[in-house]
Enzyme design. Structure first.
Site, PDB file in Angstrom:
ATOM      1  N   ASN A  39      37.581  22.198 -18.385  1.00 39.70           N
ATOM      2  CA  ASN A  39      36.554  23.119 -17.902  1.00 39.70           C
ATOM      3  C   ASN A  39      35.872  22.496 -16.682  1.00 39.70           C
ATOM      4  OD1 ASN A  39      33.929  24.249 -17.547  1.00 39.70           O
ATOM      5  ND2 ASN A  39      34.091  25.205 -19.549  1.00 39.70           N
ATOM      6  N   HIS A  42      31.147  22.547 -14.251  1.00 39.87           N
ATOM      7  CA  HIS A  42      30.042  21.700 -13.798  1.00 39.87           C
ATOM      8  C   HIS A  42      30.256  21.101 -12.411  1.00 39.87           C
ATOM      9  CE1 HIS A  42      27.942  22.647 -17.290  1.00 39.87           C
ATOM     10  NE2 HIS A  42      28.651  21.915 -18.121  1.00 39.87           N
ATOM     11  N   HIS A  82      34.239  29.516 -16.299  1.00 38.80           N
ATOM     12  CA  HIS A  82      33.389  30.520 -16.951  1.00 38.80           C
ATOM     13  C   HIS A  82      32.645  31.300 -15.872  1.00 38.80           C
ATOM     14  CE1 HIS A  82      30.027  31.259 -20.211  1.00 38.80           C
ATOM     15  NE2 HIS A  82      30.450  32.381 -19.650  1.00 38.80           N
ATOM     16  N   ARG A  84      30.015  33.472 -15.374  1.00 33.44           N
ATOM     17  CA  ARG A  84      28.855  34.008 -16.088  1.00 33.44           C
ATOM     18  C   ARG A  84      28.257  35.183 -15.336  1.00 33.44           C
ATOM     19  NH1 ARG A  84      26.039  30.478 -19.896  1.00 33.44           N
ATOM     20  NH2 ARG A  84      24.381  31.982 -19.539  1.00 33.44           N
ATOM     21  N   ARG A  88      25.643  31.207 -12.487  1.00 31.21           N
ATOM     22  CA  ARG A  88      24.888  29.962 -12.264  1.00 31.21           C
ATOM     23  C   ARG A  88      25.784  28.824 -11.790  1.00 31.21           C
ATOM     24  NH1 ARG A  88      23.241  28.176 -18.353  1.00 31.21           N
ATOM     25  NH2 ARG A  88      22.085  30.120 -18.210  1.00 31.21           N
ATOM     26  N   GLU A 109      36.651  32.142 -18.996  1.00 31.81           N
ATOM     27  CA  GLU A 109      35.666  32.316 -20.064  1.00 31.81           C
ATOM     28  C   GLU A 109      34.700  33.399 -19.612  1.00 31.81           C
ATOM     29  OE1 GLU A 109      34.504  28.319 -21.432  1.00 31.81           O
ATOM     30  OE2 GLU A 109      32.638  29.337 -21.972  1.00 31.81           O
ATOM     31  N   THR A 140      26.873  27.539 -23.694  1.00 37.53           N
ATOM     32  CA  THR A 140      27.186  28.483 -24.768  1.00 37.53           C
ATOM     33  C   THR A 140      26.733  27.873 -26.096  1.00 37.53           C
ATOM     34  OG1 THR A 140      29.142  28.953 -23.461  1.00 37.53           O
ATOM     35  CG2 THR A 140      29.018  29.978 -25.630  1.00 37.53           C
ATOM     36  N   HIS A 229      33.841  22.310 -27.320  1.00 38.91           N
ATOM     37  CA  HIS A 229      32.392  22.174 -27.137  1.00 38.91           C
ATOM     38  C   HIS A 229      31.934  20.812 -27.638  1.00 38.91           C
ATOM     39  CE1 HIS A 229      28.435  23.498 -26.055  1.00 38.91           C
ATOM     40  NE2 HIS A 229      28.968  24.614 -25.610  1.00 38.91           N
TER      41      HIS A 229
HETATM   42  N1  PXP Z   1      34.690  26.108 -24.911  1.00 38.37           N
HETATM   43  C1  PXP Z   1      33.755  27.041 -24.648  1.00 38.37           C
HETATM   44  C2  PXP Z   1      33.993  28.426 -25.157  1.00 38.37           C
HETATM   45  C3  PXP Z   1      32.614  26.734 -23.904  1.00 38.37           C
HETATM   46  O1  PXP Z   1      31.669  27.683 -23.671  1.00 38.37           O
HETATM   47  C4  PXP Z   1      32.461  25.444 -23.401  1.00 38.37           C
HETATM   48  C5  PXP Z   1      31.256  25.103 -22.565  1.00 38.37           C
HETATM   49  O2  PXP Z   1      31.288  25.795 -21.380  1.00 38.37           O
HETATM   50  C6  PXP Z   1      33.462  24.509 -23.688  1.00 38.37           C
HETATM   51  C7  PXP Z   1      34.554  24.856 -24.464  1.00 38.37           C
HETATM   52  C8  PXP Z   1      33.389  23.120 -23.173  1.00 38.37           C
HETATM   53  O3  PXP Z   1      32.305  22.467 -23.764  1.00 38.37           O
HETATM   54  P1  PXP Z   1      31.848  21.083 -23.176  1.00 38.37           P
HETATM   55  O4  PXP Z   1      31.426  21.307 -21.777  1.00 38.37           O
HETATM   56  O5  PXP Z   1      30.745  20.673 -24.089  1.00 38.37           O
HETATM   57  O6  PXP Z   1      33.054  20.163 -23.262  1.00 38.37           O
END
Ligand code: PXP
Length: 279
Positions: A39, A42, A82, A84, A88, A109, A140, A229
């Site tokens: 992901n 960030h 993602h 959104r 953001r 996402e 999330t 997550h």
């Molecule tokens: N899976 C989903 C559905 C998420 O919303 C997120 C956070 O954006 C992640 C995985 C990744 O989580 P983390 O950034 O804590 O590794």
């Protein structure tokens, strides 16, 4: 309508070509059972922190596309972005540019809203992960309450899947949500590991058992089981007792680690730990 980059002239200057050496990538030790989705939201969070009000600035950085390429070089099997409703971090143009430029699957996402759904239908990513979205949240926070909104979610899942996108439901390890995800025809679930990650000792053990029960039920219903997550190289081994895992989606830890060792190395390091998963 097909989304294009035309609305975002600063992005259309990017070449859209990948500098990744595909051969080198495939030399990396990969776990054939467990895949890694990286992901990169960030990276965009950091860019928006400085350049949100001046997206045309020639020195806007860091580049989301470069992050995508580095994640691939480190061994990412897919990339998660993602989009959104509040934009953001990831912008429409980031998603379009990354989709145009890389050859690994994109996991978009998104919340189940008409605006974002239209974008997903136009872009046709390989995967969509449906998540709850709440304006006040930092990230999330919980899983989707699928059973409370089966009709609207079923419609979204059907529209996406008949358009060539496989859909995953991001849910807590709650058996009713697993059953509801199968009932509405989603092909995958992503089990929320936030509680697992934030607990220790016996409490983490309890949550791991909940995740295992949800994974077993989902697998028996024909669902692909993903998880994500809060996962880190430190807590991941505790998740290895959960059976049937196909893909992990990891962001925050990898981006944090990349500050010190670079994204390519951070992803490769995570892959190394993932090789311990055998169930
Ligand atoms: N899976 C989903 C559905 C998420 O919303 C997120 C956070 O954006 C992640 C995985 C990744 O989580 P983390 O950034 O804590 O590794």
């Amino acid at each position: 309508m097909q989304p294009t980059l035309a609305k975002w002239p600063w992005f259309s200057q990017a070449t859209g070509t990948s500098s990744i050496d595909e051969e080198a990538r495939h030399d990396l030790p990969m776990n054939p059972i467990l895949k890694l989705g990286v992901n990169i939201d960030h990276v965009a969070t950091l860019r928006q922190a400085r350049y949100r009000t001046m997206p045309d600035a020639p020195n806007a950085e860091p580049s989301v596309l470069q992050a995508a390429e580095e994640a691939i070089a480190g061994g990412a099997d897919s990339l998660t972005l993602h989009l959104r409703a509040d934009r953001r971090h990831i912008q429409d143009a980031d998603l379009i540019l990354v989709m145009k430029s890389v050859r690994i699957p994109i996991n978009m996402e998104m919340g189940n809203t008409p605006e974002i759904l239209e974008i997903a239908l136009g872009l046709r990513p390989a995967y969509v992960c449906l998540v709850p979205e709440n304006r006040e949240e930092v990230t999330t926070e919980g899983g989707l309450h699928v059973s409370a909104q089966e009709d609207s979610l079923r419609d979204t899942v059907q529209r996406l899947q008949s358009n060539g996108t496989s859909v995953s439901m991001f849910i807590d390890p709650d058996l009713e949500q697993v059953r509801a995800s199968a009932r509405i025809g989603a092909r995958m679930i992503e089990l929320h590991t936030g509680t697992f990650a934030n607990r220790q000792g016996a409490e983490r053990g309890r949550e791991t058992r909940r995740l295992s029960e949800a994974a077993k039920l989902g697998h028996s219903l024909g669902l692909q089981i993903n998880a994500g997550h809060g996962l880190t190289t430190a807590n991941l081994p505790d998740l290895f007792s959960v059976p049937h895992l196909s893909e992990l989606n990891i962001g925050h830890h990898l981006i944090c680690r990349s500050v010190f060792i670079g994204l390519r190395s951070a992803v490769a390091e995570m892959r190394q730990v993932m090789n311990g998963y055998t169930s």
